[in-house]
Design a protein around this motif. Structure first.
Motif, mmCIF file in Angstrom:
data_model
loop_
_atom_site.group_PDB
_atom_site.id
_atom_site.type_symbol
_atom_site.label_atom_id
_atom_site.label_comp_id
_atom_site.label_asym_id
_atom_site.label_seq_id
_atom_site.Cartn_x
_atom_site.Cartn_y
_atom_site.Cartn_z
ATOM 1 N N LEU A 90 -2.797 3.201 9.618
ATOM 2 C CA LEU A 90 -1.407 2.998 10.038
ATOM 3 C C LEU A 90 -1.127 3.558 11.421
ATOM 4 O O LEU A 90 -0.009 3.482 11.907
ATOM 5 N N GLY A 91 -2.136 4.129 12.058
ATOM 6 C CA GLY A 91 -1.948 4.748 13.368
ATOM 7 C C GLY A 91 -1.705 6.234 13.218
ATOM 8 O O GLY A 91 -1.326 6.725 12.152
ATOM 9 N N GLU A 92 -1.943 6.955 14.285
ATOM 10 C CA GLU A 92 -1.702 8.402 14.345
ATOM 11 C C GLU A 92 -2.370 9.165 13.205
ATOM 12 O O GLU A 92 -1.822 10.104 12.642
ATOM 13 N N GLY A 93 -3.584 8.729 12.827
ATOM 14 C CA GLY A 93 -4.347 9.429 11.794
ATOM 15 C C GLY A 93 -3.845 9.234 10.378
ATOM 16 O O GLY A 93 -4.265 9.949 9.471
ATOM 17 N N ARG A 94 -2.943 8.290 10.165
ATOM 18 C CA ARG A 94 -2.376 8.057 8.828
ATOM 19 C C ARG A 94 -2.988 6.797 8.211
ATOM 20 O O ARG A 94 -3.279 5.837 8.911
ATOM 21 N N TYR A 95 -3.141 6.848 6.879
ATOM 22 C CA TYR A 95 -3.699 5.731 6.133
ATOM 23 C C TYR A 95 -2.836 5.441 4.915
ATOM 24 O O TYR A 95 -2.121 6.319 4.433
ATOM 25 N N SER A 96 -2.940 4.210 4.429
ATOM 26 C CA SER A 96 -2.349 3.876 3.148
ATOM 27 C C SER A 96 -3.403 3.136 2.335
ATOM 28 O O SER A 96 -4.412 2.672 2.877
ATOM 29 N N SER B 176 -5.837 17.486 -2.794
ATOM 30 C CA SER B 176 -7.261 17.187 -2.606
ATOM 31 C C SER B 176 -7.790 16.304 -3.739
ATOM 32 O O SER B 176 -8.702 15.500 -3.521
ATOM 33 N N THR B 177 -7.215 16.411 -4.933
ATOM 34 C CA THR B 177 -7.597 15.547 -6.047
ATOM 35 C C THR B 177 -7.249 14.099 -5.737
ATOM 36 O O THR B 177 -8.020 13.184 -6.037
ATOM 37 N N VAL B 178 -6.101 13.885 -5.112
ATOM 38 C CA VAL B 178 -5.689 12.537 -4.739
ATOM 39 C C VAL B 178 -6.667 11.996 -3.692
ATOM 40 O O VAL B 178 -7.137 10.860 -3.815
ATOM 41 N N TYR B 179 -6.988 12.791 -2.693
ATOM 42 C CA TYR B 179 -7.943 12.361 -1.663
ATOM 43 C C TYR B 179 -9.307 12.017 -2.273
ATOM 44 O O TYR B 179 -9.892 10.983 -1.955
ATOM 45 N N ARG B 180 -9.817 12.891 -3.156
ATOM 46 C CA ARG B 180 -11.119 12.653 -3.779
ATOM 47 C C ARG B 180 -11.094 11.380 -4.632
ATOM 48 O O ARG B 180 -12.037 10.589 -4.611
ATOM 49 N N THR B 181 -10.010 11.191 -5.370
ATOM 50 C CA THR B 181 -9.889 9.996 -6.209
ATOM 51 C C THR B 181 -9.892 8.747 -5.348
ATOM 52 O O THR B 181 -10.583 7.770 -5.659
ATOM 53 N N LEU B 182 -9.164 8.765 -4.258
ATOM 54 C CA LEU B 182 -9.124 7.606 -3.366
ATOM 55 C C LEU B 182 -10.482 7.349 -2.721
ATOM 56 O O LEU B 182 -10.875 6.201 -2.534
ATOM 57 N N GLU B 183 -11.211 8.417 -2.399
ATOM 58 C CA GLU B 183 -12.563 8.258 -1.852
ATOM 59 C C GLU B 183 -13.471 7.563 -2.867
ATOM 60 O O GLU B 183 -14.226 6.657 -2.514
ATOM 61 N N ILE B 184 -13.369 7.979 -4.130
ATOM 62 C CA ILE B 184 -14.171 7.364 -5.189
ATOM 63 C C ILE B 184 -13.767 5.904 -5.363
ATOM 64 O O ILE B 184 -14.618 5.018 -5.434
ATOM 65 N N PHE B 185 -12.463 5.645 -5.409
ATOM 66 C CA PHE B 185 -11.971 4.273 -5.549
ATOM 67 C C PHE B 185 -12.453 3.409 -4.385
ATOM 68 O O PHE B 185 -12.820 2.258 -4.572
ATOM 69 N N GLU B 186 -12.475 3.988 -3.190
ATOM 70 C CA GLU B 186 -12.915 3.238 -2.013
ATOM 71 C C GLU B 186 -14.428 2.963 -2.075
ATOM 72 O O GLU B 186 -14.875 1.858 -1.783
ATOM 73 N N GLU B 187 -15.216 3.967 -2.466
ATOM 74 C CA GLU B 187 -16.665 3.801 -2.608
ATOM 75 C C GLU B 187 -16.993 2.698 -3.603
ATOM 76 O O GLU B 187 -17.949 1.944 -3.417
ATOM 77 N N GLY C 1 -0.516 -7.034 7.807
ATOM 78 C CA GLY C 1 0.743 -6.973 7.056
ATOM 79 C C GLY C 1 1.186 -5.547 6.774
ATOM 80 O O GLY C 1 2.366 -5.218 6.871
ATOM 81 N N GLU C 2 0.227 -4.685 6.436
ATOM 82 C CA GLU C 2 0.566 -3.276 6.176
ATOM 83 C C GLU C 2 1.043 -2.591 7.455
ATOM 84 O O GLU C 2 1.990 -1.814 7.434
ATOM 85 N N LEU C 3 0.380 -2.885 8.578
ATOM 86 C CA LEU C 3 0.824 -2.322 9.863
ATOM 87 C C LEU C 3 2.235 -2.790 10.202
ATOM 88 O O LEU C 3 3.083 -1.994 10.620
ATOM 89 N N SER D 107 0.832 -1.198 0.000
ATOM 90 C CA SER D 107 0.000 0.000 0.000
ATOM 91 C C SER D 107 0.869 1.251 0.000
ATOM 92 O O SER D 107 2.041 1.209 0.366
ATOM 93 N N VAL D 108 0.277 2.364 -0.434
ATOM 94 C CA VAL D 108 0.999 3.633 -0.502
ATOM 95 C C VAL D 108 0.164 4.723 0.155
ATOM 96 O O VAL D 108 -1.054 4.616 0.245
ATOM 97 N N THR D 109 0.831 5.762 0.590
ATOM 98 C CA THR D 109 0.156 6.871 1.252
ATOM 99 C C THR D 109 -0.300 7.908 0.234
ATOM 100 O O THR D 109 0.142 7.914 -0.918
ATOM 101 N N VAL D 110 -1.157 8.804 0.673
ATOM 102 C CA VAL D 110 -1.621 9.903 -0.170
ATOM 103 C C VAL D 110 -0.437 10.758 -0.594
ATOM 104 O O VAL D 110 -0.333 11.151 -1.766
ATOM 105 N N ASP D 111 0.469 11.035 0.339
ATOM 106 C CA ASP D 111 1.645 11.854 0.003
ATOM 107 C C ASP D 111 2.489 11.196 -1.080
ATOM 108 O O ASP D 111 2.967 11.865 -1.995
ATOM 109 N N PHE D 112 2.666 9.885 -0.994
ATOM 110 C CA PHE D 112 3.427 9.165 -2.018
ATOM 111 C C PHE D 112 2.738 9.301 -3.379
ATOM 112 O O PHE D 112 3.379 9.589 -4.389
#
Length: 139
Positions: free
Chosen positions: A71-77, A51-62, A108-110, A31-36
């Protein structure tokens, strides 16, 4: 082009950013982070906002196209959803079995984030007591 087919199949509107994000996700083993994703898109010459990356990931997730890992501390991949893998949960009393989604990709990601260790295989035996047997025990 595989990205176009995959996005169309999920009913996702085609944009350059979505194609790039899909291709980045599919090229990465883990997995990769939004920043990556944002940095990779910029490196590829795409002029977009994070914000485009966040919106795209939201759509992909939906559309159930990606999995989101905390990943802890408010971070996701994020990773492209792989084949659905299940395990059986067996009641220790009546031996009834039910299938449950495998939690190991998330674990595994954790582990990778916390230790750098990459899981290559796993075994997971799940046993417990089903709801019916729990109620019988109380009677």
């Amino acid at each position: 082009m595989r990205a176009l087919e995959a996005l169309k199949e999920k009913g996702i509107k085609i944009t350059k950013a979505r194609i790039a994000i899909y291709e980045i996700l599919t090229k990465n083993e883990s997995s990769v982070t939004v920043d990556f994703l944002y940095d990779e898109c910029r490196r590829l010459g795409l002029n977009l906002n994070i914000s485009t990356v966040y919106r795209t990931l939201e759509i992909f997730e939906e559309k159930k196209f990606v999995e989101k890992f905390y990943l802890g501390e408010g971070r996701y991949s994020f990773a492209i959803k792989k084949n659905h893998h299940v395990h059986k949960l067996e009641c220790s009393l009546c031996h009834k079995e039910i299938e449950v989604s495998c939690p190991m990709q998330h674990i595994g990601e954790l582990l990778k984030t916390q230790t750098g260790f990459t899981l290559t295989e796993h075994k997971l035996d799940l046993k417990g007591i089903c709801e019916e047997c729990k109620h019988k025990d109380k009677e």
